[in-house]
Design an enzyme around this catalytic site. Structure first.
Site, PDB file in Angstrom:
ATOM      1  N   MET A 274      33.518  10.922  74.967  1.00 35.75           N
ATOM      2  CA  MET A 274      34.268  10.573  73.467  1.00 35.75           C
ATOM      3  C   MET A 274      36.013  11.278  73.425  1.00 35.75           C
ATOM      4  O   MET A 274      36.349  10.317  73.191  1.00 35.75           O
ATOM      5  CB  MET A 274      34.098  11.404  72.509  1.00 35.75           C
ATOM      6  CG  MET A 274      32.585  10.423  71.399  1.00 35.75           C
ATOM      7  SD  MET A 274      33.063   8.877  71.525  1.00 35.75           S
ATOM      8  CE  MET A 274      34.065   8.046  70.184  1.00 35.75           C
ATOM      9  N   ARG A 275      35.960  11.293  74.694  1.00 35.05           N
ATOM     10  CA  ARG A 275      37.534  12.078  74.837  1.00 35.05           C
ATOM     11  C   ARG A 275      38.140  10.507  75.280  1.00 35.05           C
ATOM     12  O   ARG A 275      39.418  11.095  74.994  1.00 35.05           O
ATOM     13  CB  ARG A 275      37.605  12.932  76.076  1.00 35.05           C
ATOM     14  CG  ARG A 275      38.648  13.211  76.686  1.00 35.05           C
ATOM     15  CD  ARG A 275      38.342  14.777  77.406  1.00 35.05           C
ATOM     16  NE  ARG A 275      38.389  15.459  76.852  1.00 35.05           N
ATOM     17  CZ  ARG A 275      36.792  16.778  77.439  1.00 35.05           C
ATOM     18  NH1 ARG A 275      36.379  16.109  78.941  1.00 35.05           N
ATOM     19  NH2 ARG A 275      36.375  17.385  77.587  1.00 35.05           N
ATOM     20  N   ALA A 276      37.702   9.800  76.143  1.00 39.50           N
ATOM     21  CA  ALA A 276      38.639   8.726  76.296  1.00 39.50           C
ATOM     22  C   ALA A 276      39.264   7.899  75.111  1.00 39.50           C
ATOM     23  O   ALA A 276      40.062   7.830  75.265  1.00 39.50           O
ATOM     24  CB  ALA A 276      37.650   7.403  76.902  1.00 39.50           C
TER      25      ALA A 276
END
Length: 671
Positions: A274-276
């Site tokens: 989910m970092r993107a």
């Protein structure tokens, strides 16, 4: 102190300037990775950014740059009294590629410990970079032990030091900026993901723009102060715009429509985790603030995707990063928000009054090549008749089969080569295995061994205070063991006996798999091929593993099997490389079915060539490509002559036995 080149005087490089400015507006974006060829103003732009960063308020006298409005409760220099504060320019701290672990995280002050008998912590670069910029030039060449420390600090926002009886924790939140030349090798995926944005830079091909680059560079070198003064107004304008964007940032609204577009885009490009999504959201918000808006629009989401996703999408390590912009536009249009945050934007070009100006959004045509463009180019041998490149019996190149995870091939013994991940080695960094007397200058003190050596002599030396009386003979060097990178030299049989298309496809897939393994273990690689009547050095030893993959893809086949010529050419490559880099040990991987044809007594000649490697203790392995119901075992005999071992294509796979390590059986006297 030298005058840096002004940020606003950098010619072109719109993506690079925009990415740096967005991080100046919102450090939470997570930093920038700048990829590109040498001589493209990567380092110049990064160093110039620090002059544009707003000043930071710090607690006076705090070595860890605590914010006086919310000081770190666990600061080693704390607790801090209210009111004792000041301001200073934001720091840009450079991390040299060859820095030691002590220099990065800090260490016990050895001088005070031995002279005064007290434990005192000496901060490192991670403390200096807190609330500033940490810049790593050639970040892809950074040693693994430093990468691990950077990953820990970036993930936790703090640095933890547990060593030599010292236990210290201090805040370390910094803007991570790295530059790299992809030709020198790629970056570890874990560190790659820690960079919020990535940009590709290249030199302009427009003569007028190149002329302007040279003109400004010469003017700066002749009179740095005068050149900077001529750009002072532009610098002040951008600095003021950064301050205004920072103040506006908390008021920017990221609507549900924009969030849907961000989530859909990340899902469409199959990014991991989910970092993107989070980075895209922060980047789009910073873009809106930079443009002076309080709403995030579709154009902000699009630009955020072009900056935040290329290095995160799933791809083969040898594929160039980039996005299919047609696919991106389709996704944004499909998931356009009903609240006016996305979709329905007929003109994808940036608003000239928005994020333009110095470092403004680039035109779509300036974006890196996307997957769609790459897919539009037909591969060799497809879309028509294959075009042979000449030579009797030559066939068009076969496509490599899907790569697989290979068993680990390592060089026996203990080396002293460059840091890597393949074979055991004595290194400056790694786990401590003991202590020894220093040979030459002391580089890594083994404190416990030094104290133990000096302790019995304190009364005789007249010790009267708390300090320890230490002499040169008491000093002990820490003996450490880590892993080294090797030179993996591939010697590939491209003759007619290997030319069956399905078979050569499997062989190329195996070599590609070994190249992937070499890429991950930070080896140098070289490629020698033999076919017809001679052998060629298809790729001299290099750190660019993707260059070897490209040469392998276009490798033609056909003709006789000059095995001896291939081995002799490989032996010559090793001889030259040994003169250039004597500490780097070699691993020779011969990919063949063992047949030898052409000339008088080809098998005997190949055996004599192979015994040259055995005599020098060169570690080697033969990948046996023989197939069919009748097997002659020639590859196994060749491995015996080399003093190495043979593995079949099936045995090379690591799928069935996870983590199996197969040491190459070289001459044990080399250990």
């Amino acid at each position: 102190m030298s005058t840096p080149f002004p940020f606003t005087a950098v010619v072109g490089q719109d993506d690079l300037r925009l990415a740096l400015l967005l991080n100046a507006v919102s450090p939470a974006v997570g930093g920038v990775l700048v990829r590109g060829e040498k001589g493209t103003a990567k380092s110049t732009a990064v160093r110039a950014l620090s002059a544009l960063m707003p000043e930071v308020d710090v607690v006076s006298g705090c070595r860890f740059s605590c914010d006086p409005h919310s000081p770190d409760p666990g600061c080693p220099d704390g607790p801090h009294e209210p009111g004792a504060s000041g301001s200073r320019p934001a720091r840009m701290v450079e991390l040299p590629v060859g820095a030691s672990e002590d220099r990065l995280v800090g260490a016990l002050d050895i001088e005070r410990a031995l002279a005064e008998g007290v434990k005192a912590f000496e901060p490192g670069l991670l403390a200096d970079a807190h609330r500033g910029i940490l810049y790593v030039d050639e970040v892809n060449l950074l040693h693994d032990h430093l990468v691990d420390l950077l990953l820990d600090a970036a993930a936790m926002g703090a640095s933890y030091v547990e060593r030599e009886g010292v236990s210290v924790r201090h805040a370390s939140k910094f803007l991570l900026v790295g530059t790299m030349n992809p030709e020198e090798g790629e970056l570890r995926p874990q560190l790659l993901d820690r960079f919020g944005l990535t940009v590709e830079v290249s030199a302009s091909r427009e003569p007028d723009q190149r002329v302007e680059v040279v003109r400004r560079r010469l003017a700066h070198d002749d009179d740095p102060a005068g050149f900077a003064a001529r750009w002072a107004d532009e610098e002040a304008a951008v600095r003021a715009r950064i301050v205004a964007a920072r103040e506006l940032l908390p008021s920017v609204r990221l609507g549900d429509g924009a969030l849907r577009q961000i989530a859909a885009t990340c899902a469409a490009f199959e990014v991991d985790g989910m970092r993107a999504d989070i980075v895209m959201a922060r980047t789009a918000t910073a873009l809106a603030a930079w443009a002076g808006r309080t709403d995030v629009l579709a154009e902000d989401v699009r630009q955020a995707a072009l900056l935040a996703l290329p290095h995160r999408r799933r791809r083969n390590p040898f594929d160039a990063p980039g996005l299919d912009e047609d696919k991106l536009d389709e996704t944004l249009e499909e998931f356009g928000g009903p609240d006016g945050d996305g979709g329905g934007d007929d003109d994808p070009d940036p608003d000239p009054d928005g994020p333009g100006g110095p470092g403004g959004q680039p035109e779509p045509d300036d974006a890196p090549l996307g997957d769609g463009d790459a897919a539009a180019r037909p591969e060799a041998g497809e879309g028509g008749e294959p075009q042979p490149s000449g030579g009797a019996g030559e066939q068009s190149p076969a496509r490599a089969a899907e790569p697989f995870r290979t068993k680990v091939l390592s060089v026996p013994g203990l080396g002293e080569g460059a840091a890597g991940r393949r074979s055991r080695a004595r290194t400056e960094h790694g786990r401590t295995t003991g202590a020894r007397r220093p040979q030459g200058a002391l580089t890594k003190l083994h404190l416990a061994a030094t104290v133990q050596a000096a302790a019995p002599h304190q009364r005789a030396r007249g010790r009267s205070g708390p300090g320890l009386v230490v002499r040169r003979d008491d000093l002990r060097q820490a003996a450490r063991e880590g892993r080294e990178g090797n030179l993996v030299l591939f010697v590939v049989d491209a003759s007619g006996s290997m030319a069956a298309r399905q078979r050569m496809s499997a062989v190329k897939g195996a070599v590609l798999s070994l190249l992937l393994d070499a890429y991950q273990r930070r080896d140098k690689v070289g490629l020698v091929t033999f076919r017809g009547s001679a052998a060629d050095v298809a790729l001299p030893p290099t750190s660019s593993v993707d260059a070897a993959a490209a040469r392998l893809e276009s490798l033609p086949t056909g003709g006789r099997t000059p095995l001896a010529a291939g081995l002799l050419r490989a032996h010559e490559v090793l001889r030259v490389e040994r003169l250039r880099d004597p500490a780097r040990r070699a691993l020779v991987v011969v990919v063949t079915d063992g047949r030898a044809t052409g000339g008088p007594e080809p098998v005997a000649l190949a055996g004599r060539a192979a015994r040259l490697f055995a005599a020098e203790g060169v570690a080697s392995v033969v990948v046996d490509c023989e197939s069919g119901p009748v097997r002659l075992g020639l590859a196994g005999r060749l491995a015996g002559e080399l003093g190495g071992t043979a593995v079949t294509l099936d045995e090379l796979r690591a799928d069935s036995i996870a983590g199996l390590v197969k040491d190459v059986q070289g001459n044990r006297r080399a250990a």
